[in-house]
Design an enzyme around this catalytic site. Structure first.
Site, PDB file in Angstrom:
ATOM      1  CB  CYS A   1      -0.948  -0.007   1.174  1.00 61.92           C
ATOM      2  SG  CYS A   1      -1.845  -1.562   1.309  1.00 61.92           S
TER       3      CYS A   1
ATOM      4  CG  HIS B   1      -3.436   3.003   1.857  1.00 60.87           C
ATOM      5  ND1 HIS B   1      -3.975   2.540   0.677  1.00 60.87           N
ATOM      6  CD2 HIS B   1      -3.414   1.944   2.713  1.00 60.87           C
ATOM      7  CE1 HIS B   1      -4.265   1.254   0.822  1.00 60.87           C
ATOM      8  NE2 HIS B   1      -3.934   0.874   2.035  1.00 60.87           N
TER       9      HIS B   1
ATOM     10  CG  ASN C   1      -6.808  -1.486   1.299  1.00 57.41           C
ATOM     11  OD1 ASN C   1      -6.047  -1.289   0.363  1.00 57.41           O
ATOM     12  ND2 ASN C   1      -6.369  -1.690   2.529  1.00 57.41           N
TER      13      ASN C   1
END
Ligand SMILES: CC(C)(COP(=O)(O)OP(=O)(O)OC[C@H]1O[C@@H](n2cnc3c(N)ncnc32)[C@H](O)[C@@H]1OP(=O)(O)O)[C@@H](O)C(=O)NCCC(=O)NCCS
Length: 343
Positions: free
Chosen positions: A124, A268, A299
């Site tokens: 990420c 993020h 996500n």
């Protein structure tokens, strides 16, 4: 005999993001569909994660295809010919064919000539890592323009029976062109890693272990499970909230920018509660727009920041030329934060 001297390499004085683009898969998976796999509720998923739906890629929406679509938009916004791109960096943890790097196929399909092309694995934080590399390359003189792509098909690594992760992940691609600038457009990239926590987000088993089990099945009968992503949710949550707010503050300080001067905060898209806790820790004024793309996108790891950036610019929530604080964090553990000027 006088020794020959190597000619020094010089790059641009500054760099900036010149264009951004995203690709979102066609198929929408609402929470109601997730509830057919796990024992949960729409309310639990929304309140614990902020997610209402996510997109999952179909067979044609490959890592390369999504990347090419996203990159095409970023290149168009930057207004450059693809053959001027001097490097293609693809951040991904879900391109399941290890060799060759998917970046070479993407570079070829986009018409980037013989540009060096390679993949990086920084989960990420992948987009931030790519941005850090690109900034150094443009200023160091090894490329005029760099294409950074964050792309994931996390649905391929999702265990639909795992209550703690099945609702979180999504697929997609985001891309940015980084190139020369007259003024600083990318602040110091504050990045790092903490391998002592390597197990808190990871693939359940290595591919060789999975295949060894398959051999066992053929012979002795041990169950084979496709590797998937697992995480210790609360450990990740605490780390993200406490440690990442400090990293975000370091990026602000290094850029010489205060929170009230930001035109956008684009963390993020891991979890809405993590975002809210970071806003508090950073004392971000309410007037600063915050990316909340996770609600519709889930996500998407390396893709999440450029996807959220594109959405904020398209919706008018953030404006070209504004300063944005970005921060990515995830499996490794790894992180990367910077203040950037929005394209
Ligand atoms: C994953 C996450 C949402 C889980 O929330 P949590 O509050 O930590 O949940 P826990 O695992 O402690 O479980 C709390 C309760 O919810 C229940 N629960 C767990 N998953 C559930 C689900 N999908 N639906 C409903 N209930 C669930 C548990 O059984 C437990 O119940 P109990 O209190 O009766 O025992 C949260 O830990 C999180 O967001 N972590 C960070 C994850 C992240 O952002 N990762 C990406 C980093 S890149």
């Amino acid at each position: 005999m006088s020794r020959a001297r190597i000619r020094p390499v010089t790059g641009a004085q500054y760099s900036r993001i010149l264009g951004v683009g995203g690709y979102r898969p066609v198929r929408v998976i609402p929470n109601s569909e997730v509830l057919t796999w796990i024992d949960s509720s729409d309310e639990w998923i929304r309140t614990r994660s902020g997610i209402a739906e996510r997109r999952w890629a179909g067979p044609e929406e490959t890592v390369a295809e999504m990347s090419v679509q996203a990159a095409g938009k970023a290149i168009a916004q930057a207004g450059i010919d693809p053959d001027r791109i001097g490097a293609v960096i693809v951040a991904t943890v879900s391109h399941l064919k290890q060799t060759p790097a998917i970046a070479t196929e993407i570079a070829e399909r986009l018409g980037c000539g013989t540009a060096p092309a390679f993949d990086i694995s920084a989960a990420c934080a992948g987009f931030g890592y790519g941005l850090g590399l690109a900034d150094g390359m443009v200023r160091g003189g090894s490329a005029d323009y760099v294409l950074v792509i964050g792309v994931e098909r996390l649905s391929d690594l999702t265990d639909q029976s795992d209550r703690s992760t099945a609702f979180i992940f999504g697929d997609g691609a985001g891309a940015a062109i980084i190139g020369p600038s007259d003024t600083p457009g990318i602040g110091k990239v504050v990045w790092g890693s903490d391998g002592s926590h390597k197990d808190v987000i990871s693939q359940t088993q290595a591919w060789d272990t999975a295949f060894a089990k398959e051999d066992a099945v053929n012979g002795a009968g041990e169950e084979v499970k496709w590797p998937a992503l697992r995480m210790e949710g609360q450990t990740v949550f605490r780390w993200a909230v406490w440690e990442m707010a400090k990293v975000a503050q370091q990026a602000l300080d290094a850029a010489g920018v205060t929170a009230d001067q930001l035109g956008a905060f684009i963390p993020h898209q891991a979890n809405m509660r993590i975002t809210d806790a970071m806003i508090k820790a950073l004392k971000l004024p309410e007037s600063v727009p915050v990316a909340r793309d996770i609600t519709e996108t889930g996500n998407t790891s390396a893709a999440s920041i450029p996807l959220a950036m594109e959405r904020m610019l398209e919706s008018g929530e953030a404006r070209s030329g504004d300063l944005a604080l970005i921060i990515g964090f995830g499996a490794g553990l790894v992180y990367a934060a910077a203040v950037v000027t929005l394209p």
